[in-house]
Design a protein around this motif. Sequence first.
Motif, PDB file in Angstrom:
ATOM      1  N   UNK A 112       0.835  -1.201   0.000  1.00  0.00           N
ATOM      2  CA  UNK A 112       0.000   0.000   0.000  1.00  0.00           C
ATOM      3  C   UNK A 112       0.870   1.253   0.000  1.00  0.00           C
ATOM      4  N   UNK A 113       0.291   2.406  -0.362  1.00  0.00           N
ATOM      5  CA  UNK A 113       1.051   3.655  -0.309  1.00  0.00           C
ATOM      6  C   UNK A 113       1.600   3.964   1.087  1.00  0.00           C
ATOM      7  N   UNK A 114       0.840   3.681   2.130  1.00  0.00           N
ATOM      8  CA  UNK A 114       1.327   3.954   3.482  1.00  0.00           C
ATOM      9  C   UNK A 114       2.554   3.106   3.812  1.00  0.00           C
ATOM     10  N   UNK A 115       2.545   1.853   3.392  1.00  0.00           N
ATOM     11  CA  UNK A 115       3.698   0.982   3.624  1.00  0.00           C
ATOM     12  C   UNK A 115       4.898   1.456   2.815  1.00  0.00           C
ATOM     13  N   UNK A 116       4.647   1.939   1.605  1.00  0.00           N
ATOM     14  CA  UNK A 116       5.728   2.489   0.788  1.00  0.00           C
ATOM     15  C   UNK A 116       6.361   3.693   1.485  1.00  0.00           C
ATOM     16  N   UNK A 117       5.533   4.571   2.033  1.00  0.00           N
ATOM     17  CA  UNK A 117       6.046   5.748   2.729  1.00  0.00           C
ATOM     18  C   UNK A 117       6.919   5.355   3.919  1.00  0.00           C
ATOM     19  N   UNK A 135      -2.794  -7.755  -4.842  1.00  0.00           N
ATOM     20  CA  UNK A 135      -2.711  -6.347  -4.447  1.00  0.00           C
ATOM     21  C   UNK A 135      -2.952  -5.383  -5.600  1.00  0.00           C
ATOM     22  N   UNK A 136      -3.285  -5.893  -6.781  1.00  0.00           N
ATOM     23  CA  UNK A 136      -3.626  -5.005  -7.889  1.00  0.00           C
ATOM     24  C   UNK A 136      -2.799  -5.183  -9.134  1.00  0.00           C
ATOM     25  N   UNK A 137      -1.711  -5.934  -9.047  1.00  0.00           N
ATOM     26  CA  UNK A 137      -0.936  -6.274 -10.229  1.00  0.00           C
ATOM     27  C   UNK A 137      -0.408  -5.096 -11.018  1.00  0.00           C
ATOM     28  N   UNK A 138      -0.374  -5.268 -12.323  1.00  0.00           N
ATOM     29  CA  UNK A 138       0.163  -4.246 -13.226  1.00  0.00           C
ATOM     30  C   UNK A 138      -0.574  -2.913 -13.095  1.00  0.00           C
ATOM     31  N   UNK A 143      -0.370   2.826 -11.263  1.00  0.00           N
ATOM     32  CA  UNK A 143      -0.926   3.905 -10.443  1.00  0.00           C
ATOM     33  C   UNK A 143       0.100   4.425  -9.435  1.00  0.00           C
ATOM     34  N   UNK A 144       0.918   3.529  -8.908  1.00  0.00           N
ATOM     35  CA  UNK A 144       1.922   3.930  -7.913  1.00  0.00           C
ATOM     36  C   UNK A 144       3.074   4.710  -8.530  1.00  0.00           C
ATOM     37  N   UNK A 145       3.257   4.560  -9.829  1.00  0.00           N
ATOM     38  CA  UNK A 145       4.378   5.235 -10.477  1.00  0.00           C
ATOM     39  C   UNK A 145       4.250   6.751 -10.404  1.00  0.00           C
ATOM     40  N   UNK A 170       7.047  -2.459 -17.304  1.00  0.00           N
ATOM     41  CA  UNK A 170       6.779  -1.222 -16.568  1.00  0.00           C
ATOM     42  C   UNK A 170       8.078  -0.506 -16.225  1.00  0.00           C
ATOM     43  N   UNK A 171       8.076   0.825 -16.273  1.00  0.00           N
ATOM     44  CA  UNK A 171       9.307   1.576 -16.010  1.00  0.00           C
ATOM     45  C   UNK A 171       9.767   1.524 -14.556  1.00  0.00           C
ATOM     46  N   UNK A 172       8.862   1.164 -13.643  1.00  0.00           N
ATOM     47  CA  UNK A 172       9.237   1.120 -12.223  1.00  0.00           C
ATOM     48  C   UNK A 172       9.486  -0.298 -11.705  1.00  0.00           C
ATOM     49  N   UNK A 173       9.617  -1.251 -12.616  1.00  0.00           N
ATOM     50  CA  UNK A 173       9.887  -2.642 -12.223  1.00  0.00           C
ATOM     51  C   UNK A 173      11.292  -3.035 -12.677  1.00  0.00           C
ATOM     52  N   UNK A 174      12.122  -3.503 -11.737  1.00  0.00           N
ATOM     53  CA  UNK A 174      13.485  -3.909 -12.071  1.00  0.00           C
ATOM     54  C   UNK A 174      13.613  -5.416 -12.266  1.00  0.00           C
TER      55      UNK A 174
END
Length: 212
Positions: A112-117, A135-138, A143-145, A170-174
């Motif tokens: 979740x965004x809170x966990x990311x923060x 958790x929502x996949x691709x 959306x998180x990007x 996705x640009x934010x996936x390594x």
Amino acid sequence: MRINDIVRIGPVVPVLQFDSVEQGESVAQALLDGGVRVLEVTLRTPAAMAVIERVARLSDQMVVGVGTLTRPEQFAMAVSAGARFGVSPGFTSALGEAAQAAGLPLLPGVATPSEILAAQAAGYDIVKFFPAEPAGGVPMLKALHGPFADLRFCPTGGITAESAPSYLALPNVVCVGGSWLTPKAVVDRRDWVAITRLAQAAAALRPAQHSA
């Protein structure tokens, strides 16, 4: 070696659990033969730490991580066994402190965004997105990007050989984590050649992060 370096070694990190040390060694060798150099052995079976110890000595090319870290005391044990990085399904400050104290690079889990923060506040810029599909996949990662443009993810949980390319585009996936390289039926019949073939296909995938 930092997490930033480890997650860029290959596009897929196999998430593994083993019933015996011998099984773990055979699977790890088959994966390495197929070009997969990074793997995560989860602490879901009694054999896990012994497997890590054996596989860590298998080859200088192999980078062995320990997964499902949920308690601070597990970090020092993982380092003693030879693990070179850790993966947790979630993140707490206690886990972050234990990782730092043990000198074990950590890939913390977020959903979740809170966990990311919370992970960002602790200094992490690469995290595990788990459980990815539930958790929502691709769409969730897209959306998180926006609000987390500088964050990079290793999505894990429910990813298959068919869906992996969509994540890696996705640009934010390594990289992605997954268990499809070691199907239980294949492991049970000791078909190491089949696992090597699956590893070769996984190693050939190209994340957007690598081709940029």
